[in-house]
Enzyme design. Structure first.
Site, short mmCIF file in Angstrom:
data_model
loop_
_atom_site.label_atom_id
_atom_site.label_comp_id
_atom_site.label_asym_id
_atom_site.label_seq_id
_atom_site.Cartn_x
_atom_site.Cartn_y
_atom_site.Cartn_z
N CYS A 35 -51.84 -16.97 0.80
CA CYS A 35 -52.44 -15.70 1.60
C CYS A 35 -53.39 -15.52 0.83
O CYS A 35 -53.67 -15.08 -0.35
CB CYS A 35 -51.45 -14.43 1.54
SG CYS A 35 -52.30 -13.19 2.12
N1 MHO Z 1 -48.26 -11.19 3.93
C1 MHO Z 1 -49.00 -11.34 5.20
C2 MHO Z 1 -49.64 -12.52 4.85
C3 MHO Z 1 -51.16 -12.48 5.91
S1 MHO Z 1 -52.21 -13.34 5.09
C4 MHO Z 1 -53.79 -12.94 5.50
C5 MHO Z 1 -48.26 -11.16 6.52
O1 MHO Z 1 -47.04 -11.27 6.13
O2 MHO Z 1 -48.79 -10.81 7.34
O3 MHO Z 1 -51.94 -14.53 5.81
#
Ligand code: MHO
Length: 222
Positions: A35
């Site tokens: 991420c």
């Molecule tokens: N922990 C985040 C990831 C977003 S990242 C920009 C979620 O669960 O959406 O991929």
């Protein structure tokens, strides 16, 4: 939601807000480390980093968006001053802050070093070999040539700062279009995520021309 033209062409990076630096004096580095919110903050706090952006790269799909990534991967794109920080140092931060020994379940989060030239490629392959020798584990993170960055949606840029109560919205309003490319905003994004040293934080805060209440609020956060 804003839909900026996703294909990013290099515009001059901002050294301190408003001061253009010749792009030819700057280096660029691109890493996929899972991420992209975390790496955006981590690199943004580093001395010598003049700009961070998050985006999508490493695939072939023409216009990736967060909910339609195709074969692209979340990456952080860093513009840096090579007189202050080296590519070697940035790359060490990359290895130390993602799980290079595992293959990510989704291509969106794969580890990848997207190299901008032969020198970067050589540094990356050497560091990978050293890491494997030292740990006896094999590196799953790919090393591939950088092609193109597709800028991620505004709400992903400087995510840590943007999602900090009060200061996020106020700074986004203060900086307007400069928010994403600003060096100071990159630092603040890192500081609210817990990075940086007290000296560095004080220096940046002292240089800011912001309403006292906003400065006070920032101080409370780091
Ligand atoms: N922990 C985040 C990831 C977003 S990242 C920009 C979620 O669960 O959406 O991929």
């Amino acid at each position: 939601m804003d839909e900026p033209d996703p294909a990013v062409t290099e515009s001059p990076p901002l050294e301190q807000d408003g001061t253009a630096v010749s792009p030819s004096e700057m280096g660029a580095a691109t890493f996929g480390m899972g991420c992209f919110w975390g790496p955006d903050a981590r690199f943004g706090a580093m001395e010598g980093v003049v700009r961070t952006r998050v985006g999508y790269a490493g695939g072939t799909t023409p216009t990736p968006r967060y909910h339609a990534l195709g074969d692209h991967t979340e990456v952080v794109h860093v513009v840096y001053d090579p007189e202050t920080v080296t590519y070697d140092e940035l790359l060490e931060v990359c290895w130390a802050n993602h799980d290079w020994a595992s293959r990510a379940p989704k291509r969106q989060y794969r580890g990848v070093v997207l190299t901008h030239d032969d020198h970067q490629h050589e540094v990356a392959t050497n560091q990978r070999a050293t890491l494997e020798e030292r740990t006896g584990q094999s590196v799953e993170t790919a090393i591939e040539p950088f092609d193109q960055l597709f800028l991620a949606e505004d709400y992903h840029q400087k995510y840590e700062l943007r999602s900090t109560p009060v200061v996020g919205d106020e700074l986004a309003a203060q900086y307007g279009d400069a928010f994403v490319d600003s060096t100071v905003v990159a630092r603040l994004n890192g500081f609210v995520a817990g990075h940086g040293t007290p000296t560095q934080r004080n220096e940046v805060l002292a240089s800011l021309d912001l309403p006292p209440r906003l400065l006070e609020e920032l101080r409370r956060r780091f």
